[in-house]
Design a protein around this motif. Structure first.
Motif, PDB file in Angstrom:
ATOM      1  N   GLN A   1      48.192  57.764  47.097  1.00 42.96           N
ATOM      2  CA  GLN A   1      47.285  59.008  46.273  1.00 42.96           C
ATOM      3  C   GLN A   1      45.407  59.125  46.255  1.00 42.96           C
ATOM      4  O   GLN A   1      44.912  60.162  46.801  1.00 42.96           O
ATOM      5  CB  GLN A   1      47.709  59.019  45.097  1.00 42.96           C
TER       6      GLN A   1
ATOM      7  N   LYS B   1      43.153  61.456  48.192  1.00 39.86           N
ATOM      8  CA  LYS B   1      42.196  62.648  47.800  1.00 39.86           C
ATOM      9  C   LYS B   1      40.724  61.631  48.114  1.00 39.86           C
ATOM     10  O   LYS B   1      39.692  63.451  47.551  1.00 39.86           O
ATOM     11  CB  LYS B   1      41.885  61.669  46.132  1.00 39.86           C
ATOM     12  N   GLN B   2      40.510  60.718  48.583  1.00 43.34           N
ATOM     13  CA  GLN B   2      39.044  60.530  49.225  1.00 43.34           C
ATOM     14  C   GLN B   2      38.945  61.609  50.291  1.00 43.34           C
ATOM     15  O   GLN B   2      37.848  62.085  50.604  1.00 43.34           O
ATOM     16  CB  GLN B   2      39.379  59.520  49.234  1.00 43.34           C
TER      17      GLN B   2
ATOM     18  N   ALA C   1      38.310  64.755  49.806  1.00 50.35           N
ATOM     19  CA  ALA C   1      36.981  65.641  49.218  1.00 50.35           C
ATOM     20  C   ALA C   1      35.859  65.404  49.875  1.00 50.35           C
ATOM     21  O   ALA C   1      35.304  66.304  50.471  1.00 50.35           O
ATOM     22  CB  ALA C   1      37.173  64.376  48.140  1.00 50.35           C
TER      23      ALA C   1
END
Length: 64
Positions: free
Chosen positions: A10, A14-15, A18
């Motif tokens: 996760q 997310k990284q 982004a």
């Protein structure tokens, strides 16, 4: 049903999302800046901006 991801996966997702958003914003900013520069140079040289854009696209294709 979708795959369940653990905390490390996760965090990776997310990284990368982004980073992707950041890169897309940078691309948009650079494109806007280039368009403004093309417009200014086109006005100075009394040519249509599309002529300069076409030259850029042709050179981009030839570079590939």
């Amino acid at each position: 049903m979708g795959k369940a991801f653990g905390a490390p996966e996760q965090a990776k997702i997310k990284q990368i999302v982004a980073e992707g958003v950041t890169v897309m914003q940078e691309i948009q900013d650079l494109t806007e800046g280039l368009n403004e520069t093309i417009k200014a140079v086109a006005e100075e040289l009394e040519v249509k901006p599309s002529v300069i854009k076409k030259a850029i696209k042709i050179l981009e294709i030839l570079r590939i």
